[in-house]
Design an enzyme around this catalytic site. Structure first.
Site, PDB file in Angstrom:
ATOM      1  N   GLY A  15       0.855  -1.186   0.000  1.00  0.00           N
ATOM      2  CA  GLY A  15       0.000   0.000   0.000  1.00  0.00           C
ATOM      3  C   GLY A  15       0.886   1.230   0.000  1.00  0.00           C
ATOM      4  N   LYS A  21       4.755   2.669   9.502  1.00  0.00           N
ATOM      5  CA  LYS A  21       5.694   3.788   9.713  1.00  0.00           C
ATOM      6  C   LYS A  21       5.050   4.963  10.424  1.00  0.00           C
ATOM      7  CE  LYS A  21       8.666   2.679   5.844  1.00  0.00           C
ATOM      8  NZ  LYS A  21       7.777   2.146   4.780  1.00  0.00           N
ATOM      9  N   GLU A  79      -7.974  -2.975   4.159  1.00  0.00           N
ATOM     10  CA  GLU A  79      -6.723  -3.146   4.915  1.00  0.00           C
ATOM     11  C   GLU A  79      -6.990  -3.869   6.213  1.00  0.00           C
ATOM     12  OE1 GLU A  79      -4.720   0.482   5.738  1.00  0.00           O
ATOM     13  OE2 GLU A  79      -5.585   1.494   4.024  1.00  0.00           O
ATOM     14  N   HIS A  84      -1.877  -9.655  16.257  1.00  0.00           N
ATOM     15  CA  HIS A  84      -0.833 -10.640  16.551  1.00  0.00           C
ATOM     16  C   HIS A  84       0.491 -10.001  16.147  1.00  0.00           C
ATOM     17  CE1 HIS A  84       1.128 -14.551  16.849  1.00  0.00           C
ATOM     18  NE2 HIS A  84       1.724 -14.285  15.697  1.00  0.00           N
ATOM     19  N   ARG A 104     -17.823   0.806  13.067  1.00  0.00           N
ATOM     20  CA  ARG A 104     -18.183   2.235  12.925  1.00  0.00           C
ATOM     21  C   ARG A 104     -17.876   2.694  11.500  1.00  0.00           C
ATOM     22  NH1 ARG A 104     -13.475   5.286  12.642  1.00  0.00           N
ATOM     23  NH2 ARG A 104     -11.629   4.202  13.393  1.00  0.00           N
ATOM     24  N   PHE A 109     -10.018  12.831  11.119  1.00  0.00           N
ATOM     25  CA  PHE A 109      -9.680  13.206  12.494  1.00  0.00           C
ATOM     26  C   PHE A 109      -8.877  14.499  12.500  1.00  0.00           C
ATOM     27  CE2 PHE A 109     -10.581   8.699  12.727  1.00  0.00           C
ATOM     28  CZ  PHE A 109     -11.261   8.580  13.939  1.00  0.00           C
TER      29      PHE A 109
HETATM   30  P1  ADP Z   1       1.510  -1.068   3.251  1.00  0.00           P
HETATM   31  O1  ADP Z   1       1.108   0.348   3.005  1.00  0.00           O
HETATM   32  O2  ADP Z   1       2.446  -1.599   2.205  1.00  0.00           O
HETATM   33  O3  ADP Z   1       0.320  -1.936   3.456  1.00  0.00           O
HETATM   34  P2  ADP Z   1       1.980  -1.126   6.130  1.00  0.00           P
HETATM   35  O4  ADP Z   1       2.867  -0.155   6.840  1.00  0.00           O
HETATM   36  O5  ADP Z   1       0.511  -1.030   6.307  1.00  0.00           O
HETATM   37  O6  ADP Z   1       2.370  -1.058   4.610  1.00  0.00           O
HETATM   38  O7  ADP Z   1       2.488  -2.547   6.570  1.00  0.00           O
HETATM   39  C1  ADP Z   1       1.794  -3.678   6.145  1.00  0.00           C
HETATM   40  C2  ADP Z   1       2.647  -4.921   6.082  1.00  0.00           C
HETATM   41  O8  ADP Z   1       3.187  -5.221   7.377  1.00  0.00           O
HETATM   42  C3  ADP Z   1       1.805  -6.133   5.735  1.00  0.00           C
HETATM   43  O9  ADP Z   1       1.677  -6.274   4.328  1.00  0.00           O
HETATM   44  C4  ADP Z   1       2.578  -7.282   6.359  1.00  0.00           C
HETATM   45  O10 ADP Z   1       3.541  -7.779   5.453  1.00  0.00           O
HETATM   46  C5  ADP Z   1       3.282  -6.632   7.555  1.00  0.00           C
HETATM   47  N1  ADP Z   1       2.690  -6.929   8.874  1.00  0.00           N
HETATM   48  C6  ADP Z   1       3.423  -7.267   9.976  1.00  0.00           C
HETATM   49  N2  ADP Z   1       2.642  -7.470  11.047  1.00  0.00           N
HETATM   50  C7  ADP Z   1       1.356  -7.262  10.644  1.00  0.00           C
HETATM   51  C8  ADP Z   1       0.080  -7.328  11.324  1.00  0.00           C
HETATM   52  N3  ADP Z   1       0.004  -7.656  12.630  1.00  0.00           N
HETATM   53  N4  ADP Z   1      -1.036  -7.059  10.604  1.00  0.00           N
HETATM   54  C9  ADP Z   1      -0.946  -6.728   9.296  1.00  0.00           C
HETATM   55  N5  ADP Z   1       0.223  -6.643   8.607  1.00  0.00           N
HETATM   56  C10 ADP Z   1       1.376  -6.907   9.258  1.00  0.00           C
HETATM   57  N1  RBF Z   2      -8.432   5.911   8.246  1.00  0.00           N
HETATM   58  C1  RBF Z   2      -9.202   7.026   8.290  1.00  0.00           C
HETATM   59  O1  RBF Z   2      -8.949   7.956   7.547  1.00  0.00           O
HETATM   60  N2  RBF Z   2     -10.288   7.122   9.128  1.00  0.00           N
HETATM   61  C2  RBF Z   2     -10.613   6.133   9.990  1.00  0.00           C
HETATM   62  O2  RBF Z   2     -11.597   6.263  10.732  1.00  0.00           O
HETATM   63  C3  RBF Z   2      -9.800   4.942  10.006  1.00  0.00           C
HETATM   64  N3  RBF Z   2     -10.061   3.924  10.854  1.00  0.00           N
HETATM   65  C4  RBF Z   2      -9.277   2.799  10.827  1.00  0.00           C
HETATM   66  C5  RBF Z   2      -9.548   1.744  11.710  1.00  0.00           C
HETATM   67  C6  RBF Z   2      -8.782   0.594  11.695  1.00  0.00           C
HETATM   68  C7  RBF Z   2      -9.109  -0.514  12.658  1.00  0.00           C
HETATM   69  C8  RBF Z   2      -7.686   0.480  10.793  1.00  0.00           C
HETATM   70  C9  RBF Z   2      -6.840  -0.750  10.770  1.00  0.00           C
HETATM   71  C10 RBF Z   2      -7.408   1.518   9.932  1.00  0.00           C
HETATM   72  C11 RBF Z   2      -8.180   2.684   9.932  1.00  0.00           C
HETATM   73  N4  RBF Z   2      -7.926   3.743   9.067  1.00  0.00           N
HETATM   74  C12 RBF Z   2      -8.707   4.879   9.092  1.00  0.00           C
HETATM   75  C13 RBF Z   2      -6.978   3.572   7.961  1.00  0.00           C
HETATM   76  C14 RBF Z   2      -5.619   4.123   8.205  1.00  0.00           C
HETATM   77  O3  RBF Z   2      -5.635   5.490   7.828  1.00  0.00           O
HETATM   78  C15 RBF Z   2      -4.710   3.308   7.286  1.00  0.00           C
HETATM   79  O4  RBF Z   2      -4.598   2.015   7.819  1.00  0.00           O
HETATM   80  C16 RBF Z   2      -3.362   3.908   7.120  1.00  0.00           C
HETATM   81  O5  RBF Z   2      -3.472   5.072   6.365  1.00  0.00           O
HETATM   82  C17 RBF Z   2      -2.410   2.949   6.432  1.00  0.00           C
HETATM   83  O6  RBF Z   2      -2.790   2.633   5.147  1.00  0.00           O
HETATM   84 MG    MG Z   3      -1.280  -1.219   4.813  1.00  0.00          MG
END
Ligand code: ADP
Ligand code: RBF
Ligand code: MG
Length: 155
Positions: A15, A21, A79, A84, A104, A109
């Site tokens: 993504g 990060k 996503e 875990h 929800r 925010f």
């Molecule tokens: P991206 O924008 O590429 O999705 P993220 O910062 O969201 O990057 O990180 C997602 C990646 O982190 C997943 O694709 C997976 O490989 C790894 N990862 C490690 N632990 C977890 C977890 N508990 N839940 C989801 N993804 C995880």
């Molecule tokens: N992004 C939003 O902009 N608004 C939200 O209310 C929001 N809720 C989230 C709730 C959960 C449980 C998770 C896992 C993600 C949520 N996000 C939300 C997405 C979040 O912005 C996104 O995971 C990061 O930008 C990384 O792609």
């Molecule tokens: Mg992601």
């Protein structure tokens, strides 16, 4: 939502890299092919359910479906944050999930901190809700144990 529980699986793709990060909460993203198959009655929002990577264990998960209004994404995403701790990333692996309940709608925010606080509260809500017997049994569904067979049969 008549489509719940909703079972699906797909490859974990890259993504924007913001999950781990910027937020400290990694989310495994599905490809467009999976997002495009979502039934029409599954609205955008935050959901909970069960998830499994490859042939691994089934864990609790929370997920976000939509456009992440805080970031104003233009592409709809699905996503999954698996509740875990994994030792390594699992890009390219097959993620299987079942969505069992809705938490929800997606929101924008005032700050990154309030988004993170909201996500932590979603995680506690999901953990609690998934402990009820009606949802516990989903964890043992054959869907999670017959990945090759299901893929061969196109499910
Ligand atoms: P991206 O924008 O590429 O999705 P993220 O910062 O969201 O990057 O990180 C997602 C990646 O982190 C997943 O694709 C997976 O490989 C790894 N990862 C490690 N632990 C977890 C977890 N508990 N839940 C989801 N993804 C995880
Ligand atoms: N992004 C939003 O902009 N608004 C939200 O209310 C929001 N809720 C989230 C709730 C959960 C449980 C998770 C896992 C993600 C949520 N996000 C939300 C997405 C979040 O912005 C996104 O995971 C990061 O930008 C990384 O792609
Ligand atoms: Mg992601």
């Amino acid at each position: 939502m008549r489509s719940l529980p909703y079972f699906c699986r797909g490859e974990v793709v890259r993504g924007f890299g913001r999950g781990s990060k910027e937020l400290g909460i990694p989310t495994a993203n599905f490809p467009d092919s999976v997002v495009d198959h979502l039934p029409g009655d599954i609205d955008t929002g935050i959901y909970y359910g069960w998830a499994c990577v490859g042939h691994g264990d089934v864990h609790k998960m929370v997920m976000s479906i939509g456009w992440n209004p805080y970031y104003k994404n233009t592409k709809k995403s699905m996503e999954t944050h698996i509740i875990h701790t994994f030792n390594e990333d699992f890009y390219g692996e097959i993620l299987s999930i079942v969505i069992v309940g809705y938490i929800r709608p997606e929101k924008s925010f005032e700050s990154l901190d309030s988004l993170i606080t909201a996500i932590y509260s979603d995680i506690s809500e999901a953990k609690e809700k998934l402990d009820v017997p009606e949802h516990q049994c989903m964890k043992d569904d054959n869907f999670f144990r017959s990945i090759e067979t299901n893929i061969m049969n196109g499910h």
